[in-house]
Design an enzyme around this catalytic site. Structure first.
Site, PDB file in Angstrom:
ATOM      1  N   ASP A  25      -0.269  -6.004   2.056  1.00 39.05           N
ATOM      2  CA  ASP A  25      -0.481  -4.798   2.855  1.00 39.05           C
ATOM      3  C   ASP A  25       0.069  -3.582   2.107  1.00 39.05           C
ATOM      4  O   ASP A  25       0.757  -3.712   1.089  1.00 39.05           O
ATOM      5  CB  ASP A  25       0.249  -4.991   4.194  1.00 39.05           C
ATOM      6  CG  ASP A  25      -0.151  -3.977   5.245  1.00 39.05           C
ATOM      7  OD1 ASP A  25      -1.126  -3.220   5.030  1.00 39.05           O
ATOM      8  OD2 ASP A  25       0.515  -3.934   6.297  1.00 39.05           O
ATOM      9  N   GLU A  59      -2.217   0.688  -1.173  1.00 40.87           N
ATOM     10  CA  GLU A  59      -3.112   1.757  -1.650  1.00 40.87           C
ATOM     11  C   GLU A  59      -2.541   2.519  -2.877  1.00 40.87           C
ATOM     12  O   GLU A  59      -3.381   3.055  -3.622  1.00 40.87           O
ATOM     13  CB  GLU A  59      -3.387   2.760  -0.520  1.00 40.87           C
ATOM     14  CG  GLU A  59      -4.270   2.216   0.600  1.00 40.87           C
ATOM     15  CD  GLU A  59      -3.520   1.270   1.543  1.00 40.87           C
ATOM     16  OE1 GLU A  59      -4.181   0.465   2.211  1.00 40.87           O
ATOM     17  OE2 GLU A  59      -2.282   1.341   1.582  1.00 40.87           O
ATOM     18  N   ASP A  90      -5.775  -0.330  10.035  1.00 38.21           N
ATOM     19  CA  ASP A  90      -5.223  -0.024  11.360  1.00 38.21           C
ATOM     20  C   ASP A  90      -6.268   0.637  12.257  1.00 38.21           C
ATOM     21  O   ASP A  90      -6.257   1.850  12.470  1.00 38.21           O
ATOM     22  CB  ASP A  90      -3.996   0.875  11.214  1.00 38.21           C
ATOM     23  CG  ASP A  90      -2.874   0.193  10.449  1.00 38.21           C
ATOM     24  OD1 ASP A  90      -2.987  -1.020  10.197  1.00 38.21           O
ATOM     25  OD2 ASP A  90      -1.905   0.869  10.101  1.00 38.21           O
TER      26      ASP A  90
END
Length: 593
Positions: free
Chosen positions: A116, A119, A237
Site C-alpha cells: 500500500d 505511489e 480508497d
C-alpha cells in the site's frame, strides 16, 4: 483473511503488535486458516520508520537502500511517523527487501503481501526534518508533523509545464517524494515516480517467489503498464456511495485494458459506512469483479458481509455462483497470462460492430460470453440492460431466455437479492459445484453448460478449460502439472454432439476430475438414442445416466412469433466422464410439438 496495518507494532513494517497480535496466538490462527485451505495476507507499506532501535531500519541504513536528497536519505512521513523510502531500482534494496520478508515470514507464514501507499504517498511535502519540540506522528496520524520547506530550486521541482496536481495546481512533488530526489545510478524521482509502485511490486513478487517457490500473490495500490504481470490491483480508497459503485465498473474495465487483469474495488466502499441496500448491491456486483474483496477504513463501523442478514443472503447467492464459475474464471486468468486479454471486458470487445454498446459502462463481460448487469441505483428492483443481438440465458435460472433480434434494451426483474448474469450463445462454460473455499470447490465434479442460439437447426459452440495445481510459478503447459481442454458442441440435421479434445490430460486424470453433467440450452426437442465415447471407445453401460428436458421461458415474445418459442434445456446427469480423456456424446433430437 486480510489484515491491514493493525498487525504492526506502531505501524512499523515486518513487526507484530505484541498486545493485539501476539505471535503465538497469530501463529495458531494462521495454522487454523491453512488447515481449512484458506490463505492469510497482511499489508506492508514501503516507508520504513526512522528509528534507531528498529532492526529493519538498521539493516536498511547499513545496506544504503534509501532514496537520497542532497546526499542523505529523503525524509518523509507516513503512518509510523518519519520514514525513509527504499529505492527499488537499486539491486541491493531488492536483496534487503527479500531478506526482510524472509525474516517476517519466519514470524508468521503469510501467503502473500498487500503493498500500500506506494505511489509513494507522503503526508508531508518538500525537504523535511524531525521536530524536536512535539511528538511525530501526532493525532490524527495523517497530518504532517515534520518541519518542512518547499523545494523549488530546480526545473524538476518546478517544471515549466504545470499539471493539475491534487486538483489545485499543487507542486508536482506535493505529498510524495521530492521530484529532484535521486534513485540508484543518479535516476531522478522526476523520471522514476510513476514506476515506484511498479518496482515495489516486482521486488515483492521476486522475493515471495524465491522464498516460497510458489506463484506469489501481491496486491498493489500503485501500478504502471506491466504491473499486471506481477501484481493484482485494487482501486484504492473508494467511497461507500452509489456513485462509486457505478464508477467501479469503468475503473476495472480500464485497468483490464491497461494490462492489469486481476482488479477490483473495495466492496461496499472503503469509507464512509455504506447503507444496507448499497452493500447488498455491491456484493452482488463485486462477486463478479476479477479481484473480489470487502474492505473498509479502520474508523468505519464494521461492514463484513454477515453484519446484515440481507447482505449475507445476497453474498451467498452471488459468491456461491462465483465459486461455481472458478474453472471459467481461472481459464480467463490463463488467457490473460498468455495473450494479455482482460478478464473483465467492455461489451464492445465481443461485439465490435454493435455500436450501441460502445459507451456502455453499467454492464460488462467476464471473458467473451458472460454478461453482468447489476443494479446501480438506490431503491430499484429492476434493471434496464442492453442485450447485443443473439440469444442469452440466465446463469441463475437457465430456462430464462432473452432473444435480442437486433440488439436492444430489456427490463429485468432485480429484487434485492438478485443480480442478473447471462451467458451468450455459442459458448461452453465449464463449472463446478462450488464450496466454502477455492480449495474445496476445485475438487468437486465438473459440469458443462452449452448455449446454442434458441431453436437453431445448425449451430456450434466452443469453450476451453485450463487446469493446474494453482501454485506453480508460471501458468503454462508442458510441465506435467497442467491440462488444457478444448470443448465443442454442434447441432446439425437433428443430431446434437458434445465433445472434448484434451492436451496433456495426465494432470487432470491424476486429480480424478470428472464431468458429471452436461446441459444444452436452445434445442428444439428432447434427447433420444444417447451415445457416449471416451477416447474413442463406446461406453456400453450408461444406466445411471438421466436425461431430462425443461421448456425455456422467454422474457418477451420472440419478434417473429415462430417456432423459436418451442425450445428446451436438455440436461444429461449421472455422467462420470474423465476430464483428462477425450469424450464424445451425441443424441438425436426429438422435435418438440
Amino acid at each position: 483473511m486480510w489484515t491491514d496495518d493493525d498487525h504492526m507494532d506502531g505501524a512499523k513494517d515486518f513487526t507484530l503488535d505484541p498486545i493485539n497480535f501476539p505471535r503465538p496466538k497469530l501463529s495458531a490462527f494462521v495454522e487454523k486458516l491453512h488447515s481449512r485451505g484458506m490463505k492469510y495476507i497482511v499489508l506492508i507499506d514501503p516507508g520504513i520508520a526512522v528509528n534507531s532501535s528498529y532492526g529493519v531500519y538498521q539493516r536498511g541504513m547499513a545496506n544504503d537502500v534509501f532514496i537520497k536528497y542532497e546526499g542523505k536519505p529523503y525524509l518523509a512521513q507516513v503512518w509510523p511517523g518519519p520514514v525513509y523510502f527504499p529505492d527499488f531500482l537499486n539491486p541491493k534494496t531488492v536483496s534487503w527487501w527479500t531478506d526482510e520478508i524472509r525474516r517476517f515470514r519466519e514470524l508468521v507464514p503469510v501467503d502473500g503481501l498487500w503493498i500500500d501507499m506506494n505511489e509513494a504517498s507522503n503526508f508531508c511535502t518538500g525537504k523535511c526534518t524531525i521536530p524536536k519540540n512535539r511528538p511525530c506522528p501526532g493525532n490524527p496520524g495523517w497530518v504532517c508533523c515534520l518541519d518542512c520547506e518547499i523545494i523549488n530550486k530546480t526545473r524538476w521541482d518546478d517544471p515549466p509545464y504545470k499539471i493539475n496536481a491534487s486538483g489545485a495546481l499543487a507542486p508536482i512533488g506535493n505529498k510524495t517524494i521530492a521530484t529532484s530526489a535521486l534513485h540508484y545510478n543518479g535516476v531522478l524521482e522526476y523520471d522514476a515516480h510513476s514506476i515506484y509502485g511498479f518496482s515495489h511490486a516486482i521486488a515483492t513478487h521476486q522475493a515471495l517467489q524465491g522464498l516460497m517457490g510458489k506463484r506469489p500473490f501481491v496486491l498493489s495500490r500503485s501500478t504502471f503498464v506491466g504491473s499486471g504481470s506481477y501484481a493484482a490491483h485494487w482501486t484504492g480508497d473508494n467511497q461507500g456511495t452509489w456513485n462509486d459503485l457505478r464508477y467501479s465498473i469503468s475503473t476495472i474495465l480500464n485497468f483490464g485494458i491497461f494490462g492489469i487483469p486481476m482488479v477490483g474495488s473495495d466492496i461496499c466502499g472503503f469509507y464512509p459506512q455504506p447503507t444496507e441496500e448499497l452493500c447488498n448491491r455491491w456484493i452482488e456486483l463485486g462477486a463478479f469483479y476479477p479481484f473480489s474483496r470487502d474492505h473498509a477504513n479502520y474508523y468505519s463501523p464494521s461492514q463484513e458481509l454477515y453484519v446484515w442478514d440481507s447482505v449475507a443472503e445476497s453474498a451467498r447467492n452471488a459468491l456461491g455462483m462465483r465459486y461455481k464459475l472458478l474453472p471459467y474464471l481461472y481459464t480467463l486468468n490463463y488467457e490473460a497470462h498468455t495473450s494479455g486479454a482482460p478478464m473483465a471486458r467492455p461489451l464492445f470487445f465481443s461485439f465490435p460492430n454493435f455500436s450501441k454498446c460502445y459507451g456502455l459502462s453499467t454492464q460488462f463481460l467476464l471473458g467473451s460470453s458472460i454478461m453482468v448487469s447489476p443494479v446501480l441505483e438506490q431503491g430499484k428492483s429492476e434493471v434496464k440492460a442492453l442485450f447485443p443481438p443473439g440469444t442469452w440465458y440466465s446463469l441463475f435460472d437457465m430456462t430464462e431466455t432473452v432473444v435480442s433480434e437486433d440488439g436492444h434494451y430489456f427490463t429485468l426483474d432485480a429484487p434485492l437479492h438478485v443480480i442478473n448474469v447471462h451467458v451468450y450463445q455459442n459458448a461452453i462454460i465449464p463449472m463446478q459445484r462450488g464450496g466454502m473455499t477455492s480449495k474445496e470447490a476445485r475438487m468437486t465434479p465438473f459440469s458443462l453448460v452449452v448455449t446454442l442460439p434458441a431453436g437453431a437447426d445448425d449451430a456450434e459452440a466452443k469453450g476451453k478449460l485450463f487446469l493446474d495445481d494453482d501454485e506453480l510459478p508460471e501458468m503454462k503447459l508442458g510441465n506435467g502439472y497442467s491440462s488444457y481442454i478444448d470443448l465443442y458442441a454442434s447441432v446439425s440435421q437433428q443430431k446434437v454432439k458434445v465433445w472434448s479434445e484434451v492436451q496433456e490430460g495426465k494432470f487432470a486424470l491424476a486429480n480424478g476430475w470428472i464431468i458429471e453433467k452436461v446441459t444444452v440450452l436452445g434445442l428444439k426437442g428432447m434427447a433420444e438414442d444417447l451415445a457416449v465415447e471416451v477416447d474413442g471407445q463406446p461406453i456400453s453401460s450408461i444406466s445411471n445416466v438421466e436425461i431430462s428436458a425443461s421448456d425455456l421461458r422467454y422474457l418477451e415474445e420472440v419478434e417473429d412469433g415462430g417456432d423459436k418459442q418451442k425450445t428446451v434445456m436438455v440436461e444429461v446427469k449421472g455422467l462420470e466422464l474423465p476430464l483428462g480423456k477425450n469424450f464424445a456424446m451425441s443424441w438425436q433430437m426429438g422435435i418438440k410439438d
